[in-house]
Structures are given as C-alpha cells and as structure tokens.
Design an enzyme around this catalytic site. Structure first.
Site, PDB file in Angstrom:
ATOM      1  N   ASP A 200      66.296  53.428  53.601  1.00  0.00           N
ATOM      2  CA  ASP A 200      64.916  53.748  52.947  1.00  0.00           C
ATOM      3  C   ASP A 200      63.961  52.881  52.665  1.00  0.00           C
ATOM      4  OD1 ASP A 200      63.581  55.749  51.835  1.00  0.00           O
ATOM      5  OD2 ASP A 200      64.354  55.520  49.905  1.00  0.00           O
ATOM      6  N   GLU A 444      74.917  49.318  50.081  1.00  0.00           N
ATOM      7  CA  GLU A 444      75.329  50.101  50.476  1.00  0.00           C
ATOM      8  C   GLU A 444      76.253  50.342  51.644  1.00  0.00           C
ATOM      9  OE1 GLU A 444      73.022  53.056  49.538  1.00  0.00           O
ATOM     10  OE2 GLU A 444      72.631  52.562  47.646  1.00  0.00           O
ATOM     11  N   TYR A 497      72.406  57.108  40.473  1.00  0.00           N
ATOM     12  CA  TYR A 497      71.148  57.889  40.208  1.00  0.00           C
ATOM     13  C   TYR A 497      71.316  59.112  39.633  1.00  0.00           C
ATOM     14  CZ  TYR A 497      69.377  54.061  42.791  1.00  0.00           C
ATOM     15  OH  TYR A 497      67.891  53.086  43.366  1.00  0.00           O
ATOM     16  N   GLU A 533      71.339  49.319  40.720  1.00  0.00           N
ATOM     17  CA  GLU A 533      70.058  50.209  41.107  1.00  0.00           C
ATOM     18  C   GLU A 533      70.267  51.449  40.143  1.00  0.00           C
ATOM     19  OE1 GLU A 533      68.973  51.592  44.929  1.00  0.00           O
ATOM     20  OE2 GLU A 533      69.608  49.532  46.203  1.00  0.00           O
TER      21      GLU A 533
END
Length: 638
Positions: A200, A444, A497, A533
C-alpha cells in the site's frame, strides 16, 4: 504472464560481488565525487519496452537515440513531469551523464576508480562509454562497479555514464508484483497491461539516492566489522578488518573519542579494544548524552609490486548491547520501550529521492514528538538516514523490502534465494550502525500459508548467521493460531487496525479486541511483543463531533483507545508501540485512498494533525515515567 523484456534481459545474476561494504568517505587516501544533479533521461515507450536494448542506446549519447529530457538525480521520475504516462510507467527508463574524471585518478595505476549507485528501483544495468560495467537486482540497496580500466581507455576526455532502470515487479522480485495483460479489444488497447502489487504505497521508480565516483588504492580496506560489549565502566570493541590487494598487509586501528583523544589502539587485522571509562551509546531520552559515537580509525600499509601503498578509513562506532528476554527488550542491560513511528521515504515531487531538508525536518519532528525509534517500513532507508539515527540516538528496526509476499509463488525457491541475498546486502551495509537494534525480514507475508514456515525459518536462521548480535523478527497480521513464521522470531511484531479495517467506526471494541490479541500471542509464544502498526486515516481539516471515520477526531480517539490497553500490557510483556504512520504518503489510485494514505499523524507537508498531539503527550509521559531519563529532559522540547 511476464513481460518479454524481463525474461530476455533480466538474467539471473549473483550480486554479491557488486554490493559495496563501506560507505564512501573522504580520507587522506580516498576521494569522493558526487554525480548528482541533472541527467539526460528517456523512457522507452516502445510496445515491448525493449527498443533501448535493440537499438543499443548505451552505445552513444542518449540524445542521438531520440528526444531526451532533464531528470534530477536523486529523485523518482514519476512526478517530475506533467506526462501521466510517465507517472505510471512500467518498464525501462534510461539515464545518462557526461562527467570528467580527474587526470590524477587516471594516471595513477595504483588507484581504483569506483562508480557507486546508492539505490535504483528496481533492476539496473550500467555502462561506461558504451561498455557494460555492472548490473544489480533490487531497489533500496547500493551497488558499485570498478570503472578504472574502462575510463583509462579514453584518458583526458569526458566519461559517459549510462544507467538503464526497470521497475517491473514479478512473483520472485522483492517486493513481488504481477504484470496483468488485459486482453479485451473492446475495452483496452492492444497490448495493454498494468502492474499490480500487494503493498500500500506508490511504486516510485528511478535513481533514488546519490551516484558517486570514489577512489581507493589498489590495496584497500574492503570491510570492517565491529561487535561491542562492556563490563562495568570498561567498553569492549571487537574488530575485524578485511583488506584486498595484499596477502600481508600491516593493519593498525585507533579508537578516538569526541574530544579527539585516542582511547585505545591495536595492531592486526582483528583484535579487541578495551576502553576505560566508556561512554555508551544510549537511545534518545535514556541518557543526557544520547548517540555517543567514537571513531575507529583504520590504517593499512602494504607492498604491491614495486609500490608501497597506504589506505585509511574512519568508521563511526557506538558501544552498546542488545538482549531480549521473554518479557523485555534490553539496551545496555536496561529495559527499553519503543515509543516511535513507522515511516516512508516519500515526499512531494521527489518521491523516494534522497531529500536532505526533509530528513532534517523529520528528525526535528521525531524529537518534538518524544519518539525514540522507527521502523524502516517497508524497505531499507538511505545510509545517510541511519547515520543521523546513530548521532541522535534514534533506535531503528531495519526492515528488508519483503513486503507484499501474498502469493504462494512468492514463497518458491527462486524468491527465497533472492531474499537471502537481499538480507546479506542489508546486514553487510548496516551491521555497524549502533542505532539498528533488530532486523525485520518481512512485513505482513501470508504467514498462514504452509510454505511460509520453512521460508521464514530459513530467512531468520540465515540472518542470524550473518549477525548473531541482533534479534530477528518479521511483522505479522496473521491469526496467532495459524501463523507459521512467528515460532522462529525473537520478538513478536503485530499489525492490527481494530475499528478500521474491521468493525469500522466502532471504537468501543478496541480495548476488548486488543487485549485478546495480546493475551493470545504472548500466551502461545512467551515472547515480548511490539505493536508494530496501528492507526486511522484522517483527512487533514476534516472534523466531526462525535468522531466519524476519516476525521481528525476519529484518529485521535482511536489512538487514545489503543493507548489505554498499551499501558496495561507494557507493565508485563509489551515492549513497544509504533504508530502508523509518521506522515501521509502516496499510494496507487483506488477508492480506498484519497490522494494517498492519510494515516499519518503529520500531513505529507509535515503539518501536525490532532493525532500528532496525542502521540506527543503520550511519548513524553512515557519517557518521564521510565525513571532512566535525566532531569534535564523531563519536559517536552519546544
């Protein structure tokens, strides 16, 4: 289906001999010349992207092949022009620069003349005066070539340097990608293709870091390795010096402190220096003198034929130790808590190009925040950035470009072989930086896939063979019960998240889900954890009360919800938190992103959002609570 010019031209090659070991520095025996500035540039828009090779654009001045434009180096080429085709270009681009090499370099046959590229994304081929001198696979890490023999063929004339760069990514590159041909004649032009990736951030391309010429004698210091320790007030520095060009060199080393006093010395290519009343290297906010550096001065003399040659190199070094227990991360035997950020090399216009004003601004903002660390998400950063970290005491998790490893093909042997080489280049480049305290081999990956287990196990074991002094990790977002890679790491690094990518808008679930996450992972693995994160997009200036997603208020509320659980777990086994992200950054175009990723606590122009003030208040509070920070810094800097 791969692009034809990749299959025919990007031959598999061994890059070990091309990877430089020491950062170029001026000394009494070495000179460095920057080749930064404007280069001639041309993108190969031919249907097969291979006209440059078919027509041998490297064989003469690039302008003779067709229209060229000015292109700054270092910089990504994507945002320099108004041409949309160049912004999203996939394939070969060509750079060229005419340079003069000093006559004294050319006339001295005992002088090596090296051409060094700090980083070019992704695959590079280099010619000098039309002769191929090197090639390299992979962005973000340096490569070099000895051009002395080629340059001396045209003694007294300028030297033409040509560099072709290809940004195409496939299943076995790092990061991986895929080229998709859209063969629908009623919807797409003939031969239409796009590059797709599983990461991303924008796939900026070009020559991203400095291009240099530098010299060494024929007998030269090829590499230096330092390993440090201490006992009470005595520092211990073990060193190894590699010399090329002589089988019987004389090596002498001296360690000089910041007052320019020699505090230890030795003779021989390896040895142990003992430093009385050692000044340890401490992270920012852990000591009143963070980032203390000594200078290791290495001098080599040797006979080469009828000549007596000498080489000198100075290496900044910091004396510190790193250890990991089941619940703690220790620096110099003291518990260290990462309160930091994730970053990107990203800016307006320059893209990923080395940008000194931005680097200095970012370090000022890091100190303003009270941040003591960052991760080089998701690729190695410029050496100049790590040198700043060394001096300022900013702790670094050094990450490889292993991001977006999602397809099973990217776990195959071809991918693993290249990934191992990249880790070799990364560790060899950054092993002597005291700021680098841990290696991250990937971000990831699809760790729930069975092939991920042996892939990550091999990566971690190989990295530990390269450097046994630092812990090794990778960053995961997999389920704790299905992750095949975490058994092999020293520290568990988690990306999550909650209330963003799932349970969107429901801030009330964060504490429950975050608590479950931590208890599951530590209960299973009994290893320290870093929340590597977390965060929320916030469009600058967008407000709403009560908080709504994409507002600054929502970013602020999400961060605060995470922090309450962090405070509970850092009393147990949580050893760090790295907010995503330090600043907004560019991504590919999609309905998920509004002109890039907006999870930064600063805008791309480095203006603070509401989240920046939350982080600043928190990080200074944590620093005040640790009990190791001196009284002089118990209040936020202005």
């Amino acid at each position: 289906m791969g692009l034809p010019w990749v299959a025919t031209l990007l031959c598999v090659c061994c890059v070990r001999d091309a990877a430089p070991l020491l950062f170029p520095r001026d000394s009494a025996t070495r000179e460095v010349k920057e080749l930064n500035g404007l280069w001639s540039f041309r993108a190969d828009f031919s249907p097969g992207r291979n006209a440059g090779f078919q027509q041998a654009w490297f064989s003469g001045p690039l302008r003779e092949s067709g229209p060229v434009i000015d292109m700054p180096v270092p910089a990504s080429y994507n945002d320099i022009t108004q041409d949309a085709r160049l912004r999203d270009f996939v394939g070969w681009v060509w750079y060229e620069k005419e340079v003069w090499i000093a006559v004294r370099w050319l006339r001295d046959g005992n002088t090596r003349i090296m051409l060094r590229v700090g980083s070019a994304h992704y695959y590079s081929v280099v010619w000098v005066n039309g002769e191929k001198v090197g090639q390299h696979e992979g962005g973000h890490l340096p490569f070099e070539a000895d051009i002395g023999a080629v340059a001396r063929k045209r003694n007294g004339t300028s030297c033409r340097i040509t560099i072709a760069v290809n940004n195409t990514l496939d299943f076995h590159t790092l990061p991986p990608g895929r080229v998709e041909y859209l063969n629908h004649p009623k919807r797409y032009p003939s031969g239409y293709f796009v590059q797709s990736t599983h990461f991303d951030f924008f796939n900026y391309a070009g020559i991203h870091r400095s291009v240099l010429l530098y010299t060494t004698p024929k007998v030269y210091i090829d590499d230096i390795t330092v390993v440090t320790n201490f006992s009470d007030s005595t520092g211990l520095l073990s060193y190894q010096v590699s010399v090329v060009g002589s089988t019987r060199p004389s090596v002498r080393v001296s360690l000089v402190d910041q007052d320019e006093k020699c505090v230890a010395s030795s003779a021989g290519s390896s040895g142990l220096l003992k430093i009385v009343n050692i000044n340890l290297w401490w992270p920012y906010l852990m000591h009143e003198k963070p980032g203390y550096l000594y200078t290791l001065e290495v001098q080599v003399t040797a006979e080469a034929g009828n000549s007596f040659l000498e080489d000198m190199y100075s290496l900044p070094v910091g004396v510190r130790t790193v250890q990991v227990t089941s619940t703690q991360f220790l620096i110099n035997n003291k518990p260290f808590y990462f309160h930091g950020v994730n970053k990107h090399e990203d800016s307006d216009i320059r893209g990923k190009g080395l940008d000194w004003p931005l680097i200095v601004k970012d370090f000022n903002l890091l100190k303003w925040l009270g941040a003591n660390s960052f991760r080089t998400s998701h690729y190695p950063y410029a050496e100049e950035v790590l040198q700043m970290c060394d001096r300022h005491g900013i702790v670094v998790i050094g990450e490889s470009p292993g991001v977006g490893i999602k397809d099973v093909q990217s776990f195959e042997n071809a991918s693993l072989a290249h990934h191992l080489v990249v880790m070799e280049e990364l560790v060899r480049r950054d092993k002597n930086h005291p700021s680098v305290v841990m290696w991250s081999v990937a971000n990831e990956p699809a760790a729930e896939m069975p092939p991920a287990g042996p892939y990550i196990k091999t990566l971690v074991a190989h990295t530990k063979l390269l450097d046994w002094t630092r812990p090794v990790t990778f960053i995961t977002n997999s389920n704790f019960a299905m992750d095949h890679g975490v058994p092999y790491v020293d520290v568990v690094c988690l990306n999550s998240y909650f209330s963003w990518y799932q349970d969107q808008g429901h801030l009330e679930v964060i504490s429950l889900q975050l608590n479950e996450q931590f208890e599951d992972w530590h209960g299973k693995y009994q290893k320290p954890i870093i929340q590597s994160e977390y965060g929320a997009d916030a469009v600058p200036g967008l407000h709403n009360d009560p908080p709504l997603m994409f507002t600054e208020e929502y970013q602020k509320a999400m961060l605060e919800s995470y922090h309450s659980t962090f405070d509970q777990k850092r009393k147990k086994y949580l050893v760090g938190e790295l907010v995503w992200n330090f600043a907004d950054f560019m991504t590919g175009q999609s309905i998920m992103r509004v002109a890039g990723n907006k999870k930064g606590i600063f805008t791309r122009q480095r203006q603070p959002k509401a989240g920046a003030y939350v982080i600043r208040e928190r990080y200074w509070r944590i620093a005040n609570e640790t009990g190791v920070m001196p009284a002089w810094s118990r209040y936020p800097c202005q």
